[in-house]
Design a protein around this motif. Structure first.
Motif, PDB file in Angstrom:
ATOM      1  N   MET A 117       0.818  -1.198   0.239  1.00  0.00           N
ATOM      2  CA  MET A 117       0.079  -0.066   0.146  1.00  0.00           C
ATOM      3  C   MET A 117       0.835   1.324  -0.088  1.00  0.00           C
ATOM      4  SD  MET A 117      -3.249  -0.614  -0.291  1.00  0.00           S
ATOM      5  CE  MET A 117      -4.025   0.693   0.394  1.00  0.00           C
ATOM      6  N   LYS A 118       1.976   1.220   0.695  1.00  0.00           N
ATOM      7  CA  LYS A 118       2.679   2.445   0.812  1.00  0.00           C
ATOM      8  C   LYS A 118       3.273   2.653  -0.394  1.00  0.00           C
ATOM      9  CE  LYS A 118       4.559   1.813   5.599  1.00  0.00           C
ATOM     10  NZ  LYS A 118       5.552   1.454   6.338  1.00  0.00           N
ATOM     11  N   ILE A 119       3.832   1.593  -1.385  1.00  0.00           N
ATOM     12  CA  ILE A 119       4.228   1.832  -2.385  1.00  0.00           C
ATOM     13  C   ILE A 119       3.173   2.603  -3.407  1.00  0.00           C
ATOM     14  CG2 ILE A 119       6.366   0.347  -2.260  1.00  0.00           C
ATOM     15  CD1 ILE A 119       4.665  -1.723  -4.105  1.00  0.00           C
ATOM     16  N   LEU A 120       1.963   2.165  -3.315  1.00  0.00           N
ATOM     17  CA  LEU A 120       1.149   2.630  -3.991  1.00  0.00           C
ATOM     18  C   LEU A 120       0.805   4.319  -3.961  1.00  0.00           C
ATOM     19  CD1 LEU A 120      -1.690  -0.090  -3.930  1.00  0.00           C
ATOM     20  CD2 LEU A 120      -0.104   0.420  -6.105  1.00  0.00           C
ATOM     21  N   LYS A 121       1.092   4.357  -2.760  1.00  0.00           N
ATOM     22  CA  LYS A 121       0.694   5.788  -2.437  1.00  0.00           C
ATOM     23  C   LYS A 121       2.187   6.549  -2.813  1.00  0.00           C
ATOM     24  CE  LYS A 121      -1.988   5.733   1.781  1.00  0.00           C
ATOM     25  NZ  LYS A 121      -1.923   5.815   3.190  1.00  0.00           N
ATOM     26  N   ARG A 122       3.029   6.136  -2.773  1.00  0.00           N
ATOM     27  CA  ARG A 122       4.414   6.863  -3.247  1.00  0.00           C
ATOM     28  C   ARG A 122       4.564   6.876  -4.686  1.00  0.00           C
ATOM     29  NH1 ARG A 122       8.725   3.686  -2.460  1.00  0.00           N
ATOM     30  NH2 ARG A 122       7.901   2.369  -0.811  1.00  0.00           N
ATOM     31  N   ASN A 123       3.756   5.884  -5.592  1.00  0.00           N
ATOM     32  CA  ASN A 123       3.751   6.016  -7.147  1.00  0.00           C
ATOM     33  C   ASN A 123       5.050   5.770  -7.536  1.00  0.00           C
ATOM     34  OD1 ASN A 123       2.156   6.092  -9.210  1.00  0.00           O
ATOM     35  ND2 ASN A 123       2.345   8.111  -9.459  1.00  0.00           N
ATOM     36  N   ILE A 124       5.892   5.391  -6.862  1.00  0.00           N
ATOM     37  CA  ILE A 124       7.369   5.036  -7.295  1.00  0.00           C
ATOM     38  C   ILE A 124       7.757   3.924  -6.511  1.00  0.00           C
ATOM     39  CG2 ILE A 124       8.531   6.663  -5.816  1.00  0.00           C
ATOM     40  CD1 ILE A 124      10.241   7.453  -8.609  1.00  0.00           C
ATOM     41  N   ILE A 125       8.507   2.991  -7.447  1.00  0.00           N
ATOM     42  CA  ILE A 125       8.941   1.804  -6.640  1.00  0.00           C
ATOM     43  C   ILE A 125      10.565   1.729  -6.776  1.00  0.00           C
ATOM     44  CG2 ILE A 125       6.992   0.473  -6.428  1.00  0.00           C
ATOM     45  CD1 ILE A 125       7.940  -0.886  -9.318  1.00  0.00           C
ATOM     46  N   SER A 126      11.086   1.008  -5.864  1.00  0.00           N
ATOM     47  CA  SER A 126      12.660   0.798  -5.873  1.00  0.00           C
ATOM     48  C   SER A 126      12.910  -0.698  -6.451  1.00  0.00           C
ATOM     49  CB  SER A 126      13.299   0.593  -4.342  1.00  0.00           C
ATOM     50  OG  SER A 126      12.474  -0.634  -3.899  1.00  0.00           O
ATOM     51  N   LEU A 127      14.051  -0.990  -6.640  1.00  0.00           N
ATOM     52  CA  LEU A 127      14.263  -2.076  -7.553  1.00  0.00           C
ATOM     53  C   LEU A 127      13.916  -3.067  -6.875  1.00  0.00           C
ATOM     54  CD1 LEU A 127      16.291  -3.213  -9.676  1.00  0.00           C
ATOM     55  CD2 LEU A 127      18.125  -3.553  -8.103  1.00  0.00           C
ATOM     56  N   LYS A 128      14.045  -3.432  -5.497  1.00  0.00           N
ATOM     57  CA  LYS A 128      13.910  -4.533  -4.693  1.00  0.00           C
ATOM     58  C   LYS A 128      12.206  -4.648  -4.540  1.00  0.00           C
ATOM     59  CE  LYS A 128      17.311  -5.392  -1.375  1.00  0.00           C
ATOM     60  NZ  LYS A 128      17.690  -5.600   0.011  1.00  0.00           N
ATOM     61  N   GLU A 129      11.459  -3.465  -4.808  1.00  0.00           N
ATOM     62  CA  GLU A 129      10.106  -3.421  -4.511  1.00  0.00           C
ATOM     63  C   GLU A 129       9.554  -3.955  -6.183  1.00  0.00           C
ATOM     64  OE1 GLU A 129       9.026  -0.058  -1.512  1.00  0.00           O
ATOM     65  OE2 GLU A 129       9.604   0.593  -3.654  1.00  0.00           O
ATOM     66  N   ALA A 130      10.233  -3.658  -6.920  1.00  0.00           N
ATOM     67  CA  ALA A 130       9.864  -4.110  -8.309  1.00  0.00           C
ATOM     68  C   ALA A 130      10.229  -5.498  -8.493  1.00  0.00           C
ATOM     69  CB  ALA A 130      10.825  -3.381  -9.418  1.00  0.00           C
ATOM     70  N   GLU A 131      11.195  -6.053  -7.770  1.00  0.00           N
ATOM     71  CA  GLU A 131      11.269  -7.383  -7.908  1.00  0.00           C
ATOM     72  C   GLU A 131      10.194  -8.149  -7.321  1.00  0.00           C
ATOM     73  OE1 GLU A 131      15.246  -7.719  -6.198  1.00  0.00           O
ATOM     74  OE2 GLU A 131      16.181  -7.998  -8.106  1.00  0.00           O
ATOM     75  N   LYS A 132       9.820  -7.673  -6.180  1.00  0.00           N
ATOM     76  CA  LYS A 132       8.708  -8.312  -5.369  1.00  0.00           C
ATOM     77  C   LYS A 132       7.533  -8.291  -6.241  1.00  0.00           C
ATOM     78  CE  LYS A 132      10.219  -7.964  -0.606  1.00  0.00           C
ATOM     79  NZ  LYS A 132       9.886  -7.200   0.724  1.00  0.00           N
ATOM     80  N   LEU A 133       7.279  -7.262  -6.892  1.00  0.00           N
ATOM     81  CA  LEU A 133       5.893  -7.051  -7.685  1.00  0.00           C
ATOM     82  C   LEU A 133       6.016  -8.059  -8.652  1.00  0.00           C
ATOM     83  CD1 LEU A 133       5.225  -3.385  -7.741  1.00  0.00           C
ATOM     84  CD2 LEU A 133       3.844  -5.053  -6.734  1.00  0.00           C
ATOM     85  N   ILE A 134       7.103  -8.139  -9.446  1.00  0.00           N
ATOM     86  CA  ILE A 134       7.188  -9.222 -10.533  1.00  0.00           C
ATOM     87  C   ILE A 134       7.029 -10.675 -10.180  1.00  0.00           C
ATOM     88  CG2 ILE A 134       9.092 -10.239 -12.195  1.00  0.00           C
ATOM     89  CD1 ILE A 134      10.237  -7.142 -12.384  1.00  0.00           C
ATOM     90  N   GLU A 135       7.363 -10.820  -8.974  1.00  0.00           N
ATOM     91  CA  GLU A 135       7.229 -12.233  -8.520  1.00  0.00           C
ATOM     92  C   GLU A 135       5.689 -12.341  -8.222  1.00  0.00           C
ATOM     93  OE1 GLU A 135       9.169 -13.866  -4.813  1.00  0.00           O
ATOM     94  OE2 GLU A 135      10.886 -12.926  -5.808  1.00  0.00           O
TER      95      GLU A 135
END
Lengths: 159, 154
Positions: free
Chosen positions: A1-19
């Motif tokens: 939810m936090k990343i959604l609010k930020r509207n920007i993601i880090s590399l690690k968050e991107a990896e998690k989302l891809i998973e």
């Protein structure tokens, strides 16, 4: 939810989302975020495949929205075609000259013009002879005369 | 998309089928039901066969020894005479034996229905439907002129 609010993601968050994406657990918002990340500059090479997949789906979606216009045109064209058919058929049905002439005797079709005319003459003859008894009483009725006169067109003149 | 097209076309065909000037009449059922039966004579003539005459369309049926057809025609005429001008009517023993109807004009066509039933030498029913582009008065004048011409020739 936090990343959604930020509207920007880090590399690690991107990896998690891809998973999560591969497991089919991402939400639409998360996929949009991921797409945004992958469409940005300096995307790590390791995400090339995911970028290609998301780009492919994005382009398909665009194609579908573009197809809306031709569909509308098609719909209008189909209505126009139907209108043309309506006009054509109405002319066909409304114009007696386009109808065919025929006769049926005991269920057998006759197309010979002379025979058809002769049969029509007989039918009118039946009517005229059958109404002789009331003819006198109707002498002064103009409409009655009109009908009789119309029948004369058949009965009085040879086909 | 194709379903819209098919639906529209079906509606179009249904609509246009109804446009036939005589198809809205009950007597049309008489032509349809008994026209091709044994003992029946059905005639349909369109404009090209009526050249030189004042009619644009002609349809008739003559049935012999068919009481059912005659009774059915009478029922249909009961319906069709609503709104029509009754020009001539003969009732024998309480049964309609002859009627001429001037139907409401449809488009540019004047329409007439003529019915007659005779019992001798054999039961015979005659039903005629006529369409004409000319009004009654004009037809009368033309017909009378023809009559005079014919008399002169005779």
């Amino acid at each position: 939810m936090k990343i959604l609010k930020r509207n920007i993601i880090s590399l690690k968050e991107a990896e998690k989302l891809i998973e999560k994406y591969y497991e089919g657990e991402t939400t639409v918002a998360e996929e949009n975020l991921l797409r945004k990340y992958l469409s940005g500059k300096n995307v790590p090479a390791q995400f090339a495949t995911e970028k290609a997949i998301l780009d492919y789906f994005a382009s398909e979606k665009e194609k579908k929205s573009v197809r809306l216009v031709p569909n509308t045109v098609k719909w209008i064209a189909s209505v126009a075609a139907a209108a043309i058919v309506v006009i054509f058929l109405s002319i066909l049905f409304n114009n007696p000259s386009s109808a065919t002439s025929y006769a049926y005797v005991d269920g057998k079709k006759i197309t010979d013009k002379n025979e058809i005319r002769a049969l029509a003459q007989i039918a009118v003859g039946n009517l005229v002879s059958g109404t002789d008894e009331v003819e006198e009483g109707l002498e002064n009725i103009q409409l009655g005369q009109t009908i009789e006169s119309q029948l004369d067109v058949f009965a009085g003149v040879e086909f | 998309m194709s379903k819209y097209l098919i639906l529209t076309l079906l509606l179009a065909v249904g609509f246009t089928a109804n446009l036939n000037a005589q198809s809205d009449l009950e007597i049309n059922k008489v032509f349809e039901q008994y026209g091709k039966q044994k003992g029946s004579v059905l005639v349909e003539m369109s404009k090209e066969l009526l050249k030189g005459y004042e009619f644009t369309y002609y349809k008739s049926i003559v049935t012999t020894n068919n009481k059912e057809a005659a009774d059915f025609a009478r029922k249909c005429l009961d319906v069709d005479q609503k709104g029509a001008k009754k020009v001539k009517q003969v009732i024998s023993n309480g049964i309609l034996s002859s009627i001429y109807l001037q139907l409401p004009q449809k488009g540019k066509y004047f329409r007439l229905v003529l019915f007659n039933e005779t019992t001798s030498p054999e039961p015979k029913m005659t039903l005629i439907y006529i369409e004409s582009e000319k009004d009654s008065e004009e037809i009368l004048q033309i017909s009378l002129k023809r009559r005079q011409e014919k008399r002169t020739i005779d």
